[in-house]
Design a protein around this motif. Structure first.
Motif, PDB file in Angstrom:
ATOM      1  N   MET A   7       0.989  -1.262   0.197  1.00 24.62           N
ATOM      2  CA  MET A   7      -0.009  -0.199   0.172  1.00 24.62           C
ATOM      3  C   MET A   7       0.682   1.224  -0.037  1.00 24.62           C
ATOM      4  N   PRO A   8       0.341   2.174  -0.349  1.00 25.83           N
ATOM      5  CA  PRO A   8       1.186   3.503  -0.924  1.00 25.83           C
ATOM      6  C   PRO A   8       0.785   4.440   0.472  1.00 25.83           C
ATOM      7  N   THR A   9       1.992   5.075   1.043  1.00 29.27           N
ATOM      8  CA  THR A   9       1.979   6.350   2.054  1.00 29.27           C
ATOM      9  C   THR A   9       0.789   6.453   2.230  1.00 29.27           C
ATOM     10  N   ALA A  10       0.561   6.885   3.143  1.00 30.26           N
ATOM     11  CA  ALA A  10      -0.892   7.339   3.656  1.00 30.26           C
ATOM     12  C   ALA A  10      -0.745   9.100   3.578  1.00 30.26           C
ATOM     13  N   ILE A  11      -0.896   9.802   2.990  1.00 27.28           N
ATOM     14  CA  ILE A  11      -1.534  11.163   2.810  1.00 27.28           C
ATOM     15  C   ILE A  11      -2.332  11.614   3.941  1.00 27.28           C
ATOM     16  N   ALA A  12      -2.380  12.548   5.284  1.00 30.00           N
ATOM     17  CA  ALA A  12      -3.493  12.540   5.617  1.00 30.00           C
ATOM     18  C   ALA A  12      -3.798  14.151   5.996  1.00 30.00           C
ATOM     19  N   VAL A  13      -5.160  14.438   5.660  1.00 32.09           N
ATOM     20  CA  VAL A  13      -4.697  16.197   5.756  1.00 32.09           C
ATOM     21  C   VAL A  13      -6.021  16.277   6.911  1.00 32.09           C
ATOM     22  N   THR A  14      -5.734  17.988   7.873  1.00 27.03           N
ATOM     23  CA  THR A  14      -6.395  18.464   8.661  1.00 27.03           C
ATOM     24  C   THR A  14      -7.617  18.760   8.867  1.00 27.03           C
ATOM     25  N   SER A  15      -8.358  18.548   7.843  1.00 26.66           N
ATOM     26  CA  SER A  15     -10.448  18.938   7.464  1.00 26.66           C
ATOM     27  C   SER A  15     -10.354  18.480   5.996  1.00 26.66           C
ATOM     28  N   GLY A  16     -11.739  17.395   6.114  1.00 26.19           N
ATOM     29  CA  GLY A  16     -11.939  17.275   5.054  1.00 26.19           C
ATOM     30  C   GLY A  16     -12.582  18.082   3.845  1.00 26.19           C
ATOM     31  N   ASP A  17     -12.170  19.441   4.077  1.00 30.38           N
ATOM     32  CA  ASP A  17     -12.357  20.614   2.252  1.00 30.38           C
ATOM     33  C   ASP A  17     -10.498  20.980   2.036  1.00 30.38           C
ATOM     34  N   LEU A  18     -10.007  20.524   2.615  1.00 26.30           N
ATOM     35  CA  LEU A  18      -8.928  19.658   2.124  1.00 26.30           C
ATOM     36  C   LEU A  18      -8.456  18.604   1.446  1.00 26.30           C
ATOM     37  N   ALA A  19      -9.349  17.734   1.133  1.00 32.68           N
ATOM     38  CA  ALA A  19      -9.277  16.702   1.000  1.00 32.68           C
ATOM     39  C   ALA A  19     -10.019  17.035  -0.692  1.00 32.68           C
ATOM     40  N   LEU A  20      -8.739  17.451  -1.959  1.00 32.31           N
ATOM     41  CA  LEU A  20      -9.482  17.944  -2.702  1.00 32.31           C
ATOM     42  C   LEU A  20     -10.055  16.384  -3.727  1.00 32.31           C
TER      43      LEU A  20
ATOM     44  N   ILE B 112      -5.820   8.372  17.955  1.00 34.92           N
ATOM     45  CA  ILE B 112      -4.748   7.089  18.259  1.00 34.92           C
ATOM     46  C   ILE B 112      -5.052   6.394  17.847  1.00 34.92           C
ATOM     47  N   ALA B 113      -6.851   5.459  17.639  1.00 32.49           N
ATOM     48  CA  ALA B 113      -7.067   4.684  16.819  1.00 32.49           C
ATOM     49  C   ALA B 113      -7.123   4.729  16.020  1.00 32.49           C
ATOM     50  N   ASP B 114      -7.732   5.626  15.608  1.00 28.39           N
ATOM     51  CA  ASP B 114      -7.421   6.118  13.659  1.00 28.39           C
ATOM     52  C   ASP B 114      -5.943   6.422  13.162  1.00 28.39           C
ATOM     53  N   LEU B 115      -5.143   6.783  13.356  1.00 19.07           N
ATOM     54  CA  LEU B 115      -4.013   7.204  12.903  1.00 19.07           C
ATOM     55  C   LEU B 115      -3.071   5.645  13.262  1.00 19.07           C
ATOM     56  N   HIS B 116      -3.638   4.619  14.253  1.00 17.92           N
ATOM     57  CA  HIS B 116      -2.833   3.684  14.525  1.00 17.92           C
ATOM     58  C   HIS B 116      -3.470   2.798  13.464  1.00 17.92           C
ATOM     59  N   ALA B 117      -4.576   2.700  12.852  1.00 17.03           N
ATOM     60  CA  ALA B 117      -4.909   1.781  11.753  1.00 17.03           C
ATOM     61  C   ALA B 117      -4.983   2.233  10.786  1.00 17.03           C
ATOM     62  N   LEU B 118      -3.856   3.613  10.089  1.00 19.26           N
ATOM     63  CA  LEU B 118      -3.257   4.157   9.363  1.00 19.26           C
ATOM     64  C   LEU B 118      -2.223   3.311   8.714  1.00 19.26           C
ATOM     65  N   LEU B 119      -1.508   3.466  10.465  1.00 24.91           N
ATOM     66  CA  LEU B 119       0.039   3.092  10.154  1.00 24.91           C
ATOM     67  C   LEU B 119       0.163   1.793  10.219  1.00 24.91           C
ATOM     68  N   GLU B 120      -1.681   1.287  10.641  1.00 25.90           N
ATOM     69  CA  GLU B 120      -1.224  -0.755  10.420  1.00 25.90           C
ATOM     70  C   GLU B 120      -1.431  -0.780   8.736  1.00 25.90           C
ATOM     71  N   GLN B 121      -1.895  -0.431   7.929  1.00 24.08           N
ATOM     72  CA  GLN B 121      -3.272  -0.361   6.782  1.00 24.08           C
ATOM     73  C   GLN B 121      -1.532   0.055   5.827  1.00 24.08           C
ATOM     74  N   HIS B 122      -0.944   1.278   5.732  1.00 21.08           N
ATOM     75  CA  HIS B 122      -0.123   1.801   5.075  1.00 21.08           C
ATOM     76  C   HIS B 122       1.495   1.778   5.235  1.00 21.08           C
ATOM     77  N   GLY B 123       1.964   1.484   6.483  1.00 26.38           N
ATOM     78  CA  GLY B 123       3.096   1.777   7.130  1.00 26.38           C
ATOM     79  C   GLY B 123       3.687   3.190   7.576  1.00 26.38           C
ATOM     80  N   TYR B 124       3.151   3.896   6.869  1.00 29.48           N
ATOM     81  CA  TYR B 124       3.788   5.453   6.969  1.00 29.48           C
ATOM     82  C   TYR B 124       2.577   6.355   6.735  1.00 29.48           C
ATOM     83  N   VAL B 125       2.657   7.073   7.931  1.00 31.79           N
ATOM     84  CA  VAL B 125       1.728   8.329   7.541  1.00 31.79           C
ATOM     85  C   VAL B 125       2.315   9.398   7.226  1.00 31.79           C
TER      86      VAL B 125
END
Length: 285
Positions: free
Chosen positions: A1-14, A39-52
């Motif tokens: 899986m590619p590295t996850a890119i996260a944004v701090t609000s939904g309107d920044l997710a173009l 914590i749970a959400d970021l842990h899930a992202l790490l488990e799925q993608h490896g890096y965030v």
């Protein structure tokens, strides 16, 4: 899986640039989510993608920044890159989409994270405003402050890559200096009723088309007025972005061991020190 890119609000997710661009992960502010849930959400992202990788505006409210660092600390993870960037909200959204595009390429997580600082220099982010009297993210002269009080005055302000300000109304309207490379323009309209960005700025900058999107919620606060039209001109072609990042020499971070480009690791923030350059600076014995 590619590295996850996260944004701090939904309107920044173009919306994705193409069918290969992954979606952004959307984090929640402290007011909308408990620490345990974050914590749970970021842990899930790490488990799925490896890096965030989390690019965010340097002007993000302090409680949100503290939450991000608290979550990374609790997880004791060196696989989360928190990247403050000096861009207005729409510019941050554009940068996040560029990183999403590049996340499916052959770049390591370290190169992808440290590429954010490089890409930010190629984003021309600004706004059309009716006043600059309360603007504090871009230097404003006393003359411009005084002109803001005149009825009908409007300004074009560029925040990145270098501050610019031009009065776009009156007998001798000015114009912002734009990019010297091919870009597409993204436009987000607030309460200012004007087509200047699309009818004057876009042709002057010779952009390869423009698209409109919703104005990010934080834009009115960043620009100190809800009456604005925010814009960002940036490279959208994946092949060009790939060549740009590939052209920079890769190094290994001497602290965490990840690859990096530029002078700072995107994950541990350690500055890169070239041992050969240090040897050259030693005085002769």
């Amino acid at each position: 899986m590619p590295t996850a890119i996260a944004v701090t609000s939904g309107d920044l997710a173009l919306p994705p640039s193409d069918r290969h661009t992954p979606l952004a992960a959307v984090l929640q502010p402290p007011s909308a989510q408990s620490l345990e849930a974050s914590i749970a959400d970021l842990h899930a992202l790490l488990e799925q993608h490896g890096y965030v990788v989390v690019p965010y505006a340097a002007a993000l409210p302090a409680p949100y920044v503290q939450r991000l660092h608290a979550v990374r600390s609790v997880l004791e993870s060196d696989r989360i890159a928190l990247l403050p960037v000096d861009l207005p909200p729409l510019g941050v959204a554009v940068l996040a989409r560029q990183l999403r595009q590049l996340s499916v390429c052959d770049f390591s997580p370290g190169v992808l994270a440290s590429a954010a600082r490089l890409l930010a220099h190629y984003i021309y982010a600004g706004a059309q405003l009716p006043t600059v009297t309360r603007l504090d993210h871009v230097p404003v002269s006393l003359t411009a402050h005084a002109t803001s009080w005149l009825p009908g005055s409007e300004f074009a302000v560029l925040a990145s890559p270098a501050p610019q300000l031009a009065k776009v109304t009156g007998a001798e309207p000015g114009l912002l200096e734009g990019p010297s490379f091919a870009t597409r323009l993204l436009v987000a309209r607030g309460r200012l009723q004007s087509d200047w960005v699309t009818t004057v700025l876009a042709p002057a900058w010779r952009v390869q088309g423009h698209l409109e999107t919703a104005l990010p919620a934080d834009s009115a606060g960043w620009w100190a007025t809800p009456r604005l039209v925010e814009f960002a001109a940036a490279i959208t072609e994946l092949s060009v972005l790939h060549r740009l990042v590939s052209s920079v020499r890769r190094e290994l971070c001497r602290w965490c061991g990840l690859e990096l480009i530029g002078d700072r690791c995107g994950f541990c923030s350690a500055p890169f020190a070239d041992p050969h350059a240090q040897i050259e600076r030693l005085p002769a014995q």
